[in-house]
Design an enzyme around this catalytic site. Structure first.
Site, PDB file in Angstrom:
ATOM      1  N   TRP A   1       0.701  -1.168  -0.310  1.00 53.80           N
ATOM      2  CA  TRP A   1       0.046  -0.107  -0.040  1.00 53.80           C
ATOM      3  C   TRP A   1       0.719   1.200  -0.038  1.00 53.80           C
ATOM      4  CZ3 TRP A   1      -1.509  -4.258   2.923  1.00 53.80           C
ATOM      5  CH2 TRP A   1      -2.358  -4.871   2.523  1.00 53.80           C
TER       6      TRP A   1
ATOM      7  N   HIS B   1      -6.878   1.416   2.934  1.00 57.25           N
ATOM      8  CA  HIS B   1      -7.818   0.224   2.925  1.00 57.25           C
ATOM      9  C   HIS B   1      -8.983   0.910   4.084  1.00 57.25           C
ATOM     10  CE1 HIS B   1      -5.288  -2.628   5.209  1.00 57.25           C
ATOM     11  NE2 HIS B   1      -5.281  -1.452   5.778  1.00 57.25           N
TER      12      HIS B   1
ATOM     13  N   ARG C   1      -4.435   5.934  -2.199  1.00 58.07           N
ATOM     14  CA  ARG C   1      -2.946   5.346  -2.388  1.00 58.07           C
ATOM     15  C   ARG C   1      -2.030   6.276  -3.224  1.00 58.07           C
ATOM     16  NH1 ARG C   1      -4.482  -0.933  -2.775  1.00 58.07           N
ATOM     17  NH2 ARG C   1      -5.840  -0.974  -0.996  1.00 58.07           N
TER      18      ARG C   1
ATOM     19  N   GLN D   1     -13.738   1.798  -1.469  1.00 62.54           N
ATOM     20  CA  GLN D   1     -14.167   0.052  -1.112  1.00 62.54           C
ATOM     21  C   GLN D   1     -15.260  -0.087  -0.085  1.00 62.54           C
ATOM     22  OE1 GLN D   1     -10.082  -0.858   0.916  1.00 62.54           O
ATOM     23  NE2 GLN D   1      -9.346  -1.408  -1.122  1.00 62.54           N
TER      24      GLN D   1
ATOM     25  N   VAL E   1      -5.390 -11.931   7.259  1.00 62.39           N
ATOM     26  CA  VAL E   1      -6.220 -12.894   7.044  1.00 62.39           C
ATOM     27  C   VAL E   1      -5.570 -14.252   6.695  1.00 62.39           C
ATOM     28  CG1 VAL E   1      -8.275 -11.725   5.968  1.00 62.39           C
ATOM     29  CG2 VAL E   1      -6.526 -12.536   4.657  1.00 62.39           C
TER      30      VAL E   1
ATOM     31  N   ALA F   1     -13.473 -11.806   6.385  1.00 60.56           N
ATOM     32  CA  ALA F   1     -13.360 -10.341   5.852  1.00 60.56           C
ATOM     33  C   ALA F   1     -13.182 -10.164   4.380  1.00 60.56           C
ATOM     34  CB  ALA F   1     -12.332  -9.583   6.484  1.00 60.56           C
TER      35      ALA F   1
HETATM   36  C1  FA5 Z   1      -7.102  -4.379   0.184  1.00 59.48           C
HETATM   37  O1  FA5 Z   1      -7.251  -3.206   0.344  1.00 59.48           O
HETATM   38  C2  FA5 Z   1      -7.301  -5.318   1.445  1.00 59.48           C
HETATM   39  N1  FA5 Z   1      -7.808  -4.270   2.544  1.00 59.48           N
HETATM   40  C3  FA5 Z   1      -8.861  -6.055   1.186  1.00 59.48           C
HETATM   41  C4  FA5 Z   1      -9.045  -7.003   2.025  1.00 59.48           C
HETATM   42  C5  FA5 Z   1      -9.994  -6.703   3.026  1.00 59.48           C
HETATM   43  C6  FA5 Z   1      -8.118  -8.380   2.264  1.00 59.48           C
HETATM   44  C7  FA5 Z   1     -10.298  -7.759   3.988  1.00 59.48           C
HETATM   45  C8  FA5 Z   1      -8.683  -9.227   3.038  1.00 59.48           C
HETATM   46  C9  FA5 Z   1      -9.773  -9.271   4.002  1.00 59.48           C
HETATM   47  P1  FA5 Z   1      -6.394  -4.744  -2.182  1.00 59.48           P
HETATM   48  O2  FA5 Z   1      -5.216  -3.625  -2.244  1.00 59.48           O
HETATM   49  O3  FA5 Z   1      -5.999  -5.669  -3.038  1.00 59.48           O
HETATM   50  O4  FA5 Z   1      -6.688  -5.051  -0.757  1.00 59.48           O
HETATM   51  O5  FA5 Z   1      -7.460  -3.919  -2.567  1.00 59.48           O
HETATM   52  C10 FA5 Z   1      -8.834  -4.328  -2.721  1.00 59.48           C
HETATM   53  C11 FA5 Z   1      -9.555  -4.010  -3.923  1.00 59.48           C
HETATM   54  O6  FA5 Z   1      -9.723  -2.538  -3.965  1.00 59.48           O
HETATM   55  C12 FA5 Z   1      -8.950  -4.805  -5.319  1.00 59.48           C
HETATM   56  O7  FA5 Z   1      -9.495  -5.858  -5.374  1.00 59.48           O
HETATM   57  C13 FA5 Z   1      -9.384  -3.605  -6.175  1.00 59.48           C
HETATM   58  O8  FA5 Z   1     -10.718  -4.166  -6.616  1.00 59.48           O
HETATM   59  C14 FA5 Z   1      -9.711  -2.316  -5.545  1.00 59.48           C
HETATM   60  N2  FA5 Z   1      -8.149  -1.598  -5.941  1.00 59.48           N
HETATM   61  C15 FA5 Z   1      -7.020  -1.762  -5.377  1.00 59.48           C
HETATM   62  N3  FA5 Z   1      -6.511  -0.961  -5.876  1.00 59.48           N
HETATM   63  C16 FA5 Z   1      -6.918  -0.091  -6.486  1.00 59.48           C
HETATM   64  C17 FA5 Z   1      -6.766   1.107  -7.330  1.00 59.48           C
HETATM   65  N4  FA5 Z   1      -5.524   1.755  -7.251  1.00 59.48           N
HETATM   66  N5  FA5 Z   1      -7.608   1.783  -8.014  1.00 59.48           N
HETATM   67  C18 FA5 Z   1      -8.979   1.268  -8.063  1.00 59.48           C
HETATM   68  N6  FA5 Z   1      -9.163   0.161  -7.398  1.00 59.48           N
HETATM   69  C19 FA5 Z   1      -8.318  -0.635  -6.740  1.00 59.48           C
END
Ligand code: FA5
Length: 344
Positions: free
Chosen positions: A151, A172, A198, A212, A255, A309
């Site tokens: 992140w 997140h 981010r 999210q 997780v 989650a």
């Molecule tokens: C997370 O942010 C974790 N907090 C998710 C999580 C929650 C995992 C609970 C387990 C348990 P990640 O970085 O992969 O994970 O982001 C989650 C989702 O946000 C991605 O699958 C995608 O759909 C969206 N996402 C991530 N980065 C971006 C971005 N830069 N722009 C738009 N959507 C994004």
């Protein structure tokens, strides 16, 4: 005759409206209201009309004469006082005002919330500015943990300008899991919709700020099958059709096991496009079973409780839902885009 009078009326009012000086106004008065004008001749000739037409034509011509006179007086006084406030003509058809409506992302988020609400989830708010402890440590991401690199974080200067690494724009919605559990006991089923930030380069499916929706379910005997069933049901309710998903093992420190859920790209129907980076699949969410250490951080006994989650990428879901081929469209305020979503 009636038609002729109405034409005269329109012509006179338009001329008055566009007149910019008293001289022009006087000429208009002569043209339309002098003894020799067409309107006044009509009025004079009313007595010679067939009896059946007299009342209607007489009344109409008189009304028009009164209206023209009134508008002339009004315009005259506004020109004399130096400010032309004549622009409003109450007799002209109105223009529908451009009314506001919710941004497409807000509308879509409400749709998502409605579905989870109908599935018995409580809706909880998190904080956009978070402590690093909640954004990272309590989620099992220690200061030197390599997962922090996952992140790209915006740090926020604290108001007292000390401890500048203490506050972040949340990367997140997961920190809200910990905060929610400070005031709740299982069984719980909640979602946390919200904006995250981010520091990353943008492309068709990546933004530096996006939305999210966190989900958290904790109880006794909660299993991976519950997680998969919940997500499938949600996606089915959202898209109103059976969508193709695939699960991929993924590492998230909070997780165990962790997995990402991809959806068959609905923009290119799986053939490959810029949105799915030619893969035919688009990552929609991260998820997994809550890590025993995180349960302990929530003051829960991992031998007694388990939970799952997930973190949905709202912008990406909206793209597939509406067939939008660039995530950045939501943030440029182009009315040609926004006006397509006028539902209030
Ligand atoms: C997370 O942010 C974790 N907090 C998710 C999580 C929650 C995992 C609970 C387990 C348990 P990640 O970085 O992969 O994970 O982001 C989650 C989702 O946000 C991605 O699958 C995608 O759909 C969206 N996402 C991530 N980065 C971006 C971005 N830069 N722009 C738009 N959507 C994004």
């Amino acid at each position: 005759m009636r038609h002729r009078l109405e034409k005269l009326q329109k012509e006179a009012l338009e001329k008055i409206l566009s007149a910019n000086d008293l001289k022009t106004l006087a000429a208009i008065e002569t043209q339309f209201l002098s003894r020799k004008s067409e309107l006044i001749s009509v009025l004079r000739g009313v007595k010679d009309l067939p009896a059946a037409d007299r009342p209607m034509i007489g009344q109409l011509a008189n009304t028009i004469r009164g209206q023209i006179q009134a508008q002339l007086n009004k315009k005259k006084s506004s020109l004399e006082s130096g400010r032309d406030s004549f622009a409003v003509d109450a007799s002209l058809p109105g223009q529908e005002p451009d009314r506001g409506y919710l941004h497409p992302l807000s509308q879509f988020m409400r749709r998502v919330i409605r579905i989870f609400h109908s599935m018995g989830f409580e809706v909880v708010e998190g904080r956009e500015v978070e402590n690093t402890e909640y954004n990272f440590e309590l989620l099992n991401i220690k200061a030197d943990h390599p997962a922090r690199d996952l992140w790209d974080t915006f740090y926020v200067e604290a108001p007292d300008k000390k401890n500048t690494d203490e506050l972040v724009l949340r990367t997140h919605t997961s920190p809200a899991q910990i905060r929610a559990m400070e005031t709740r006991r299982p069984p719980i089923r909640l979602i946390v919709p919200g904006r995250v930030f981010r520091h990353e380069a943008t492309d068709a499916s990546h933004e530096a700020t996006f939305y999210q929706c966190e989900g958290l379910v904790i109880g006794q005997g909660v299993a991976v099958s519950d997680l998969i069933g919940t997500l499938k049901l949600f996606l089915q309710e959202l898209f109103g059709q059976s969508v193709q998903i695939r699960l991929r093992p993924e590492y998230y420190p909070f997780v165990e096991p962790g997995m990402d859920v991809d959806m068959r790209c609905l923009i290119c129907k799986g053939e490959g496009c810029s949105v799915c980076r030619r893969r035919g699949w688009l990552e929609m969410l991260g998820s997994g079973m809550v890590h025993p250490q995180v349960l302990q951080n929530m003051n829960l006994d991992p031998r007694r409780y388990s939970g799952f989650a997930f973190g949905l990428g709202i912008d990406r879901l909206m793209m597939l839902f509406h067939g939008i081929d660039d995530i950045r469209a939501s943030f440029v305020n182009d009315f040609r885009f926004l006006h397509q979503f006028t539902q209030r």
